[in-house]
Design a protein around this motif. Structure first.
Motif, PDB file in Angstrom:
ATOM      1  N   CYS A  82      29.575 -10.672  19.871  1.00 16.72           N
ATOM      2  CA  CYS A  82      30.654 -11.071  20.785  1.00 16.72           C
ATOM      3  C   CYS A  82      30.124 -11.291  22.190  1.00 16.72           C
ATOM      4  N   GLN A  83      29.252 -10.408  22.629  1.00 16.42           N
ATOM      5  CA  GLN A  83      28.661 -10.534  23.968  1.00 16.42           C
ATOM      6  C   GLN A  83      27.947 -11.865  24.121  1.00 16.42           C
ATOM      7  N   GLU A  84      27.123 -12.202  23.150  1.00 17.88           N
ATOM      8  CA  GLU A  84      26.336 -13.428  23.261  1.00 17.88           C
ATOM      9  C   GLU A  84      27.213 -14.669  23.142  1.00 17.88           C
ATOM     10  N   LEU A  85      28.216 -14.636  22.267  1.00 17.38           N
ATOM     11  CA  LEU A  85      29.108 -15.788  22.155  1.00 17.38           C
ATOM     12  C   LEU A  85      29.871 -16.019  23.452  1.00 17.38           C
ATOM     13  N   GLU A  86      30.279 -14.935  24.109  1.00 22.24           N
ATOM     14  CA  GLU A  86      31.041 -15.109  25.341  1.00 22.24           C
ATOM     15  C   GLU A  86      30.136 -15.437  26.524  1.00 22.24           C
TER      16      GLU A  86
END
Length: 387
Positions: A82-86
């Protein structure tokens, strides 16, 4: 230490190798396939649907679930994804969150074996898209006051009502609709081609533009009993799904904050005013110090709650703390970065304004900042501010 690193506290040392591997794969996807196109998608108000198979190919859809084609990863791996996608865009993280936490998780947890076999493999492969329909025009922070109603008609159910602010509702193949019944709130899987079901994208949005946000209308939609989630009983079941999603948001918001911070550090080092880089100015350094400190704290908070989640010990109010704090601080970081960039800060060419506008939505969805504050207040005092 590189000036733009966001791991000031060596948090990598707290991660397992498989967790780092997930992060690396998603970061590569974002850098190679998301960042080159996302500004134009945002500008046009279009969601890059071509990326859905890529997310599925990395095992990100339903990644915490076991069986049925799902990856069976832990909460930390999910959070890092989630961190990397955002870091790329909130809309992409939102798709992963909705699919994984709000659609696949309740089917896996509350569904029949028939429902699991029918939907989970197809959703995990990205061949089908799902959405979660809880919020209504007059029931946002108070979902227990929903007006959508499902009545029995022989062996079927007839659903009527309106749902609003539904992520990916206009492109979904199946919608998990929460509705009142005479027995209480229940969840129903509604295939979006069912007569009486219509979905329209909400126009003129200035946030989450590279996403899909919809209004759903259910006009006497008939669904069979087999489409009701048999183990979902009451509002508590719906809120359990939100707990899953909120933890991903806590991680994702830090991803957006990292992107803004890194852009601010790079820009401040290159922007010359008064014959020197603005990174040398005391007030600029103060802003960067505050940004990095809050990113470090937010990472640790998300990591700790995720470890508790994997141990089966995380309480809803702990997840509320992570969502409340990390989104609020990410929004402050985005605004500070916008200021450092000056006039360039409002240009899509520099990413920051897009993250800042997206975070305005993240600040209020899946529980507003105020609602999470009051959830924590009740945990502290034992007294509810809601009733």
């Amino acid at each position: 230490m590189a000036a733009s690193t966001t791991d000031f506290l060596d948090i990598d040392d707290l991660l397992a190798e498989p967790e780092k591997a997930v992060r690396a794969r998603v970061r590569t996807l974002v850098e190679q396939e998301v960042l080159p196109i996302i500004e134009d998608c945002y500008d046009r108000g279009e969601f890059p649907r071509q990326l859905i198979p890529r997310l599925a190919g990395l095992g990100l859809l339903g990644m915490k679930l076991s069986g049925y084609g799902c990856a069976g990863a832990n909460s930390v791996s999910y959070g890092l994804a989630c961190q990397e996608l955002e870091r790329g865009d909130s809309g992409l993280r939102s798709l992963m969150s909705v699919m994984s936490s709000l659609v696949m998780y309740p089917i896996h947890t509350f569904g029949s074996e028939e429902q699991k076999r029918e939907w989970l493999p197809a959703l995990a492969r990205g061949e089908k898209i799902g959405c979660y329909a809880l919020t209504e025009p007059e029931a946002g922070s108070d979902p227990g006051n929903m007006k959508t109603f499902a009545r029995r008609d022989g062996k079927d159910w007839i659903l009527s009502g309106v749902k609003r602010w539904i992520s990916y509702g206009s492109i979904a193949d199946v919608t998990l609709v929460w509705a009142r019944t005479e027995e209480g709130i229940r969840g129903f899987l509604v295939e979006t081609g069912t007569p009486g079901f219509t979905a329209g994208q909400i126009p003129r949005m200035m946030s989450l533009r590279a996403s899909v946000t919809s209004t759903l209308i259910l006009d006497d939609v008939r669904v069979p009993e087999r489409n009701r989630l048999p183990e979902a009983a009451g509002l508590r079941s719906a809120l359990m799904c939100l707990d899953e999603g909120r933890l991903g948001i806590a991680w994702g918001a830090m991803g957006a904050a990292m992107a803004c911070y890194e852009m601010a550090v790079d820009y401040a080092g290159r922007r010359i005013q008064f014959e020197r880089p603005i990174a040398s100015f005391q007030l600029t350094q103060q802003k960067l110090v505050k940004m990095l400190t809050e990113i470090s704290k937010g990472q640790l908070l998300a990591l700790r709650v995720s470890r508790l989640r994997d141990q089966g010990r995380a309480r809803p109010e702990q997840i509320s703390m992570a969502k409340m704090n990390n989104v609020a601080e990410a929004l402050k970081i985005a605004r500070a970065a916008r200021g450092i960039l000056g006039g360039n800060g409002i240009s899509l060419d520099f990413h920051v304004i897009r993250h800042m506008c997206n975070l305005e939505s993240v600040y209020t969805y899946e529980g507003t900042h105020e609602v999470h504050t009051l959830i924590l207040g009740e945990a502290i005092t034992g007294l509810s501010a809601f009733s």
